[in-house]
Design a protein around this motif. Sequence first.
Motif, PDB file in Angstrom:
ATOM      1  N   MET B  56     -25.715  21.963  55.356  1.00  0.00           N
ATOM      2  CA  MET B  56     -25.294  21.601  53.996  1.00  0.00           C
ATOM      3  C   MET B  56     -26.475  21.578  53.041  1.00  0.00           C
ATOM      4  O   MET B  56     -26.388  22.088  51.925  1.00  0.00           O
ATOM      5  N   ALA B  60     -26.903  23.926  49.804  1.00  0.00           N
ATOM      6  CA  ALA B  60     -27.062  23.348  48.462  1.00  0.00           C
ATOM      7  C   ALA B  60     -28.304  23.926  47.790  1.00  0.00           C
ATOM      8  O   ALA B  60     -28.289  24.239  46.595  1.00  0.00           O
ATOM      9  N   ILE B 296     -20.789  25.645  50.542  1.00  0.00           N
ATOM     10  CA  ILE B 296     -21.548  24.616  51.270  1.00  0.00           C
ATOM     11  C   ILE B 296     -20.742  24.136  52.488  1.00  0.00           C
ATOM     12  O   ILE B 296     -21.272  23.967  53.576  1.00  0.00           O
TER      13      ILE B 296
END
Lengths: 408, 408
Positions: B56, B60, B296
């Motif tokens: 993640m 991002a 994501i």
Amino acid sequence: MAKINANYMKLPGSYLFVEIKKRVAQFREKHPNADIISLGIGDVTQPLAPAVVKAMHQAADEMAKAATFRGYGPEQGYDFLLKAVVKGDYLARGIKISEDEVFISDGAKCDVGNIQEIFAKGCAVAVPDPVYPVYLDTNVMAGRTGELKKNGYFAGIIYLKGTAENNFCPGPPSEKADLIYLCSPNNPTGAAFSKKQLKKWVDYARKNESVIIYDSAYEAYITEPDIPHSIYEIPGAQEAAIEIRSLSKTAGFTGVRCGYTVVPQKLIGRADGDKIKLNTLWNRRQSTKFNGVSYITQKAAEAVYSEEGRAQIKQVIDYYMENARVICSGFAKLDLKMYGGVNAPYIWLKTPKGMSSWEMFDHLLAKAHVVGTPGAGFGPAGKDYFRLTAFGDAERTKEAIERIGKSF
Amino acid sequence: MAKINANYMKLPGSYLFVEIKKRVAQFREKHPNADIISLGIGDVTQPLAPAVVKAMHQAADEMAKAATFRGYGPEQGYDFLLKAVVKGDYLARGIKISEDEVFISDGAKCDVGNIQEIFAKGCAVAVPDPVYPVYLDTNVMAGRTGELKKNGYFAGIIYLKGTAENNFCPGPPSEKADLIYLCSPNNPTGAAFSKKQLKKWVDYARKNESVIIYDSAYEAYITEPDIPHSIYEIPGAQEAAIEIRSLSKTAGFTGVRCGYTVVPQKLIGRADGDKIKLNTLWNRRQSTKFNGVSYITQKAAEAVYSEEGRAQIKQVIDYYMENARVICSGFAKLDLKMYGGVNAPYIWLKTPKGMSSWEMFDHLLAKAHVVGTPGAGFGPAGKDYFRLTAFGDAERTKEAIERIGKSF
């Protein structure tokens, strides 16, 4: 024997952007070295705002620890985001919307597609022409239309024709429509309703007990003062309209997925003689068929409404709108007729030399290596128009306009 | 005049978990200091796996730079995740599924709710009783049922009764059902079909040209060797079944939102005489009404299938299944009849002393400060049963079982 929903068979072959993708892929195969610039699909290109990325990182870290981990969230969205929406998008404009009237979702496309489910199959539907295809297609799928006619129109639909004569802002029809889809600022024409024009629609809806489904996904691009950002700026609109918003174009969330739908408590529909709150029905629909938006995404969305976030996304919007200005001034020199580009990131070009919109698509792809969107993809009234978007890279956009100029 | 979808009016007042939330809130108001342990809603409590959180963060960061930013992704999901699913969940078990048969979504609840849209309104629907309420409710909303009868059953639905006698694994009915919802391992009973039992269903579906909608959201909890993880382990099932999976319970994604649906190319439905691929219809549905899952989230989901990710999620599943063992052995001492807990994180308790399931709910809340889920919420056949989940904290689960023991 499992029978299928035969309404799907009424839909023409391909969804617009799928067909475009196919033609581009075929071209690429023949010309692997061509440097194609896409001003076609309405997709953003600039990165997420730093405040948004920061919020994502923080939320991901919360999910990594048992003490701060979040499981199922409320189907309607977290309070922190509902509050930010109400304050930032409504109270700030003097509109009173409460948190239980807002439903956070994974994007406007889903809401726009699903909202028709809470209405009866027999509702008469009005859709603009040209317009974003989802309004029409989802009603075809639900069986609210007859067959597709040879002229490109579905039987049983009230079309609201946007033309150069009405500045692509059609007014209410003479027939009674029960569900009315409006999109302002409009995709694809870039036109936006003035308060006076929108008031006519609200008055019509209240008189006929119709419901307006108001898609204002592009409101962040409005630059002129008389253009309403929300339909609720019109008195009485809370008894007439559902409003659907998105962070896709406001904050570059096309790949992140977050939007919301406002269903005012005052808005009712009829079941036989009874009055039923549409808010209750949509809440039931979302509680039953939806499970909320990613916590990380909702924290990212909250950051869009922070002071820092707002300043950062404004820069990006200004960047895109400068592209719109470049496109418009480039075409002005070419003596091409065009619309939009002032309150929306879309430029709606009249095709020159009697070209059809798909001919224009093929021409620009072959001669300028530029991808745009044929107006016909948005309805029959778009057949002599072509959509370009301002979402590209600034330098590439300039080059695309130069190439288009040379191609004619 | 906008008429509403009157089928919504057939649904009973409250969605199960909303009613539970309400009762708990009322109790909390009266007893603000009560230390309530929830073994109720089937929500995970352990944090995301480190490999998932790492993915993640990386995703991002990609979204923070123009060069690696991602806008709209494919509605069907990114190739990297489709490949991971095909390899990890199917090829690894000797099942041949191709990437264009898999559709990534924001969770099994949405897919389970939406899948019925591609079928005709006239299809005869079979649902287990008891079962996860979404199968039934979404078909009520779509108008595939009559009214709710006094006995708690909807007219026009074929109920597949799960009882202690059939080990909560009902076989095919004598009537012809067109759409059959099966959930294995089952929510709420924890029962799971053996290969032999599932083969009977596949044979029935192929003979009658029915379509099985197979919800295997809990397959990661299967411990016994004869229990199939996928319906496609049964020969011929690709001509008989849609399979819906979720990362919610597999990898703690209840608050992250990712699942997928498999619609094999071989699976057909009828339109008059014609055979239509259901894969094409679902693709059309998703392309029109859905806009893909957050990039994501998809990168996070991909990490679940990495070697590191698999090892980490296995630890969490083992943790929950140890809770299941604790619950089962605790109740065994109390001489309470129970089912499940072996191939599923659910324990399905027969209510003692002739209590109804909502009486048991109120009893446990008042006397043990433990929240469970009344079996009646899953259908009339659940009225003498009670669901407890193994998703809690290990220490709290132990304490809950002790408290429940003392309360009787």
